[in-house]
Design a protein around this motif. Structure first.
Motif, PDB file in Angstrom:
ATOM      1  N   LEU A  97       0.823  -1.215   0.000  1.00 58.91           N
ATOM      2  CA  LEU A  97       0.000   0.000   0.000  1.00 58.91           C
ATOM      3  C   LEU A  97       0.861   1.270   0.000  1.00 58.91           C
ATOM      4  O   LEU A  97       0.567   2.220  -0.721  1.00 58.91           O
ATOM      5  N   THR A 129       2.251   1.909  -3.375  1.00 56.14           N
ATOM      6  CA  THR A 129       1.222   2.474  -4.264  1.00 56.14           C
ATOM      7  C   THR A 129       1.038   3.965  -3.998  1.00 56.14           C
ATOM      8  O   THR A 129       0.998   4.774  -4.921  1.00 56.14           O
ATOM      9  N   GLY A 155      -8.232   6.111  -3.310  1.00 59.89           N
ATOM     10  CA  GLY A 155      -8.931   4.916  -2.823  1.00 59.89           C
ATOM     11  C   GLY A 155      -8.961   3.813  -3.858  1.00 59.89           C
ATOM     12  O   GLY A 155      -8.788   2.632  -3.531  1.00 59.89           O
ATOM     13  N   THR A 156      -9.144   4.186  -5.131  1.00 60.80           N
ATOM     14  CA  THR A 156      -9.209   3.190  -6.212  1.00 60.80           C
ATOM     15  C   THR A 156      -7.873   2.479  -6.361  1.00 60.80           C
ATOM     16  O   THR A 156      -7.819   1.245  -6.481  1.00 60.80           O
ATOM     17  N   LEU A 179      -5.501   2.152  -4.108  1.00 57.53           N
ATOM     18  CA  LEU A 179      -5.255   1.315  -2.932  1.00 57.53           C
ATOM     19  C   LEU A 179      -6.047   0.016  -3.007  1.00 57.53           C
ATOM     20  O   LEU A 179      -5.535  -1.064  -2.707  1.00 57.53           O
ATOM     21  N   LEU A 180      -7.327   0.125  -3.435  1.00 51.20           N
ATOM     22  CA  LEU A 180      -8.176  -1.062  -3.559  1.00 51.20           C
ATOM     23  C   LEU A 180      -7.599  -2.021  -4.596  1.00 51.20           C
ATOM     24  O   LEU A 180      -7.561  -3.242  -4.387  1.00 51.20           O
ATOM     25  N   GLN A 181      -7.138  -1.472  -5.728  1.00 43.80           N
ATOM     26  CA  GLN A 181      -6.526  -2.310  -6.766  1.00 43.80           C
ATOM     27  C   GLN A 181      -5.286  -3.020  -6.229  1.00 43.80           C
ATOM     28  O   GLN A 181      -5.068  -4.206  -6.520  1.00 43.80           O
ATOM     29  N   SER A 182      -4.484  -2.303  -5.450  1.00 43.87           N
ATOM     30  CA  SER A 182      -3.268  -2.901  -4.879  1.00 43.87           C
ATOM     31  C   SER A 182      -3.614  -4.037  -3.916  1.00 43.87           C
ATOM     32  O   SER A 182      -2.970  -5.086  -3.925  1.00 43.87           O
ATOM     33  N   VAL A 183      -4.636  -3.801  -3.081  1.00 49.86           N
ATOM     34  CA  VAL A 183      -5.055  -4.833  -2.127  1.00 49.86           C
ATOM     35  C   VAL A 183      -5.562  -6.068  -2.867  1.00 49.86           C
ATOM     36  O   VAL A 183      -5.179  -7.206  -2.547  1.00 49.86           O
ATOM     37  N   LEU A 184      -6.423  -5.862  -3.882  1.00 45.39           N
ATOM     38  CA  LEU A 184      -6.965  -6.981  -4.655  1.00 45.39           C
ATOM     39  C   LEU A 184      -5.860  -7.736  -5.387  1.00 45.39           C
ATOM     40  O   LEU A 184      -5.864  -8.964  -5.449  1.00 45.39           O
TER      41      LEU A 184
END
Length: 747
Positions: free
Chosen positions: A181, A184, A193-194, A196-201
Motif C-alpha cells: 500500500l 502504491t 482509494g481506487t 489502494l483497492l486495486q493494490s489490495v486486490l
C-alpha cells in the motif's frame, strides 16, 4: 584495444576489492558486537546497530566502508533472507488459528499507532508522506526482539505469550500489506482509494495463487526427492526457491522481500520445515547481521543531534502508545486485565519491519533523510527497554488491579467472562462463509489459468488454423474441475438442509446457487471470447455446456483428487507435529504449556504414579510426545523418558512452580570438569603387587581396563575378568594418563 590477461585480472580486482573489504568490515564489526553484547547480556540487534553506527562514514575514528552502493546491495540481500526466515516461522495456517483475541489486539494496536504516528508527524511539522511512513513504522512490533526477551526471561510458559505470538503473526501479514500500500501511495503521490483497492486486490490475488500453487507442488516435490536430499542439497534448493519467488514477486510489481516471505511461509507448511529452518539459521544470522549493521551505518549522528527532541517524543509515544493500545485491544477481545497488561507491555517496541518500511520510503525517495535515523534510534532505545517492560508487567498489573476502582476491575472481569462465552457461530454464518470461500478461491484459480493461457498460449496459436480451438479446449480441460466446483459442487450440506427448513433462508440460498452458476457460465464465455469471435464463442459456449452435462461424475472425481492432494500436503506437517501454541482455558487462568524432559533429568525412567506431579503441583499432563508418537491422556503407569515433550495444563503460578521442579530435578553438571586423556600403555609385570591378582581386581584398584595379555609368546585379547596375572606377563592397559602414572610405579 583488448586488455592483456594481467590487466584484466587487475581490473577485476579493482572492482572486487571494495565489495570484499566492505563485507569484511561489516562482518568484523558484527563479530565484535556479538562478543561485547553477549557478555553484557543485551540484545544482539542493538549491538549490530551500534557497531554499524561506529563503522559508518560519519565517524572518522574507526575504519569505514568505501562504497555505500555495495553496502546497500548486502543490506537488500540481508532483508531477503531475514524475511525468508520470518516466513518459515510464520505459515498461513497459523494465521487461520490465531483467533479473535490476537487479531483484535494486533489490529487495534496497528490502527491506533498508525493514526497517532501520523498525527505526531503533522504536529512536529513534517510532510504528509513522512508522517504516513512514521505511523506505519510505529505500528509494527519486533518478533526477533520479543522472542529473544521471552527466552532470556524464561516466561514462554505463561498464558499471555500465546496472545503476543498470535498478535505478531497478524502484524507480520499486515506489514506485508503495508509495504504494498505504501508503495502504491508513494508512486501515485496521492491517497487514491481506487489505487489502494486495486493494490489490495492484486496482493490478495497473487498471495492466494502463490500459496495454493506452492502448497500443491513444493511439498510433493520435496517428498518425492526426500531420499536424494542431503542437508547441502536441501539448503541449496530452499534458497533457490526463495530467490525464484523473489524474482517472480519483482516481475509482477511487488517488493523482493514479499516474495521471500511468501516462499518461507509455503515451506513452513512442509514436513521438512524444521530441518530447513535449522539449515537456514546460519544464513539468516549472517545476512541478518549484515542487514542490521548496514542499517546502523546509515545513521548520521548530526541528524540525531538535530532531531534529539523528536527522537525522545517518538520513543515515549512508541512505548506508552503501543503498550496502551495493545492492552485496550486485548481487553476488547475479552482477556482479563492481567494478561492484557502483560501483552501490551510486551509489544511496546519497533524492529526489523520498521527498518524495512523506512528503507522503502528512502529507496522510493518519498521520505526525508531524517526519518530513517530517527526510526533506527527509536528502535534501539525500545529494544533496550523491552526486557524491563516484560519483567515488570506482572507486578505492574497487580499494582493496577489494587489501585483501580473495584467497580472497574469487576466490570472488566465480567466482560472477559461474557466475551469468552460468546463463541458460538450461527449456522447461517457457516453457510455464508463456506459459499464465499468457495467462490473466491475458485474464481482466483480460474482467472489465473485464463490469464496465463491468454498471455502464453494464445500468442503461439493466433496464426494457425486449428490452434485457437486446440488452445481453448486445452484451457477448458484444465479449468473444468474448478468450474464444476465453483458452480455445482454442494457445500456445507448439513447446514444448508437445516436452513432450508426455514422459509426465510430459502431465497438467499437460491440466490447464492444462481450466482455460482452464473459465474461458471461467465468464465467459460470469457475464455472462449479470447480465442474466438463473439458469435463463435457463443456457439462454443452452448456446446461446452452440453458437453459439461455428460461428465459431472468425472469432474467430481478429478476435483476431489486435486483437493485431497492439496489438503494432504497442507496437513502433512500437522500430522507429525501438534500445533499447540495458543491453547488455553478461559475465563480461568489455566492454559497448556510444553516442556521437554532433559537428558540429565532425574525424572527420566519414573512413572507418573511415582512422580505424583498432580498431587504435588496441581497440574495435569495432557499428552506426552515421544518422537513421532503422541500418547494422549497418559495413564499413571506411563514412564517419562529423556527427550519426551510433555504438555501440562495449569495456571501461570503452577507452570512457574513446575519449571522450578524440572530445574531442581536436573542433574548438576560440574562447571569445572577436570580434563582427562585416555591412553593405551604397555606394562611388564615383574615384581608387582598385582601378581596373582585377577584382571577384575586390577581394574578395581587402578580404574584401568586390561585389553590384552602376552604370556609365554601367546596373546590373549580382551581377557576374562577372573584370569590371574602372573610374573613376566606383558599387559596392555587402557586408562587415564594421569592416574596411570601413579600405578606404573607399582608395577
Amino acid at each position: 584495444m583488448p586488455m592483456s590477461p594481467t590487466e584484466t585480472v587487475t581490473h577485476a580486482a579493482q572492482h572486487l576489492e571494495p565489495i570484499i573489504s566492505d563485507l569484511g568490515l561489516i562482518l568484523m564489526t558484527a563479530g565484535i558486537a556479538v562478543l561485547i553484547f553477549k557478555k553484557l547480556k543485551q540484545p544482539l540487534v542493538l549491538g549490530y546497530l551500534i557497531a554499524g553506527f561506529l563503522a559508518g562514514n560519519h565517524i572518522d575514528f574507526f575504519p569505514s566502508v568505501t562504497d555505500n552502493k555495495s553496502v546497500e546491495v548486502w543490506a537488500e540481500i540481508g532483508v531477503i533472507f531475514l524475511l525468508f526466515s520470518l516466513g518459515l516461522e510464520f505459515s498461513f495456517k497459523k494465521l487461520m488459528k490465531v483467533g479473535g483475541t490476537a487479531s483484535i489486539t494486533a489490529i487495534t494496536q496497528i490502527l491506533s499507532m498508525t493514526i497517532i504516528g501520523y498525527m505526531v508527524g503533522q504536529w512536529i511539522g513534517w510532510g504528509k508522506m513522512d508522517s504516513l511512513f512514521l505511523g506505519a513504522t510505529l505500528s509494527i512490533s519486533s518478533t526477533t526482539i520479543i522472542i529473544r526477551a521471552f527466552d532470556e526471561l524464561g516466561v514462554k510458559g505463561k498464558k499471555f505469550v500465546g496472545i503476543v505470538f498470535g498478535a505478531l503473526i497478524v502484524e507480520d501479514i499486515v506489514a506485508i500489506l503495508m509495504l504494498v500500500l505504501l508503495s502504491t501511495v508513494a508512486v501515485s503521490d496521492q491517497f487514491s482509494g481506487t489505487a489502494l483497492l486495486q493494490s489490495v486486490l492484486k496482493l490478495v490475488f497473487f498471495l492466494i495463487i502463490w500459496f495454493l500453487g506452492g502448497i500443491f507442488i513444493i511439498p510433493t516435490f520435496l517428498k518425492k526427492a526426500k531420499h536424494l536430499l542431503t542437508d547441502e542439497m536441501l539448503l541449496i534448493i530452499s534458497l533457490a526457491l526463495c530467490l525464484m519467488m523473489v524474482i517472480l514477486a519483482a516481475n509482477v510489481g511487488f517488493s523482493p522481500a514479499l516474495g521471500a516471505f511468501i516462499m518461507g511461509s509455503i515451506l513452513a507448511e512442509t514436513t521438512q520445515a524444521e530441518k530447513i529452518e535449522h539449515l537456514i539459521q546460519p544464513v539468516k544470522d549472517l545476512f541478518g547481521a549484515i542487514f542490521f549493521v548496514s542499517v546502523g551505518m546509515l545513521i548520521n549522528p548530526q541528524t540525531l543531534i538535530t532531531y534529539a527532541i523528536p527522537v525522545a517524543i517518538i520513543t515515549l509515544i512508541t512505548i506508552f502508545g503501543k503498550a496502551t493500545s495493545s492492552t485496550i485491544g486485548a481487553l476488547l477481545s475479552g482477556q482479563p486485565l492481567k494478561q492484557s497488561i502483560q501483552t501490551g507491555m510486551s509489544l511496546a517496541q519497533i524492529g526489523e519491519f520498521s527498518f524495512i518500511i523506512a528503507t522503502l520510503g528512502m529507496t522510493l525517495k518519498v521520505t526525508s533523510d531524517f526519518l530513517y535515523p530517527i526510526v533506527v534510534a527509536v528502535s534501539a532505545i525500545t529494544t533496550f527497554t523491552t526486557p524491563f517492560l516484560i519483567k515488570f508487567s506482572d507486578p505492574f498489573s497487580e499494582y493496577l488491579e489494587k489501585k483501580l476502582p473495584r467497580k472497574w476491575v469487576k466490570n472488566i472481569n465480567r466482560y472477559s467472562v461474557n466475551a469468552q462465552a460468546i463463541k458460538s457461530v450461527s449456522v447461517w454464518q457457516i453457510v455464508l462463509r463456506s459459499y464465499i470461500t468457495q467462490i473466491v478461491l475458485h474464481t482466483i484459480i480460474i482467472t489465473a489459468a485464463i490469464i496465463l493461457s491468454s498471455k502464453f498460449v494464445a500468442p503461439l496459436v493466433e496464426d494457425t488454423r486449428f490452434g485457437n480451438t486446440l488452445a481453448a479446449l486445452l484451457t477448458l480441460v484444465v479449468i473444468a474441475p474448478f468450474l464444476w466446483a465453483l458452480s455445482l459442487r454442494r457445500i456445507a450440506v448439513n447446514e444448508v438442509e437445516i436452513l432450508w427448513e426455514e422459509r426465510k433462508y430459502r431465497g438467499p440460498i437460491m440466490m447464492m446457487i444462481l450466482i455460482r452458476i452464473a459465474l461458471g457460465l461467465f468464465y467459460v464465455g470469457f475464455l472462449l471470447n479470447i480465442f474466438f469471435s463473439p458469435l463463435v464463442a457463443f456457439i462454443a459456449l452452448i456446446i461446452a455446456i452440453a458437453a459439461y452435462q455428460f461428465f459431472p461424475k468425472k469432474l467430481n472425481e478429478q476435483y476431489h483428487r486435486i483437493e485431497n492432494h492439496f489438503l494432504k500436503n497442507l496437513n502433512d506437517r500437522e500430522t507429525t507435529k501438534i500445533d499447540r501454541k495458543y491453547a488455553n482455558l478461559t475465563p480461568w487462568d489455566g492454559h497448556m504449556s510444553i516442556f521437554e524432559i532433559a537428558k540429565e533429568s532425574n525424572l527420566a525412567g519414573k512413572t507418573l504414579e511415582e512422580l505424583k506431579i498432580r498431587e504435588q503441583l496441581g497440574i495435569n499432563i495432557a499428552f506426552i510426545k515421544r518422537g513421532d508418537i503422541t500418547i494422549q491422556i497418559p495413564t499413571k503407569t506411563e514412564r517419562l523418558f529423556p527427550g519426551d515433550e510433555i504438555c501440562v495444563i495449569g495456571t501461570d503460578a503452577q507452570i512457574n512452580e513446575f519449571t522450578e521442579y524440572l530445574n531442581k530435578n536436573d542433574i548438576e553438571i560440574p562447571k569445572a570438569v577436570e580434563e582427562s586423556e585416555i591412553v593405551l600403555r604397555q606394562l611388564e609385570l615383574a615384581d608387582s603387587e598385582f601378581l596373582q591378582k585377577s584382571v577384575s581386581e586390577f581394574r578395581r584398584k587402578t580404574n584401568a581396563l586390561v585389553v590384552g595379555i602376552e604370556r609365554n609368546g601367546k596373546r590373549i585379547l580382551n581377557p576374562e575378568s577372573n584370569l590371574t596375572l602372573e610374573k613376566d606377563d606383558i599387559i596392555w592397559v587402557v586408562g587415564d594418563k594421569k592416574r596411570m602414572k601413579q600405578f606404573v610405579k607399582k608395577v
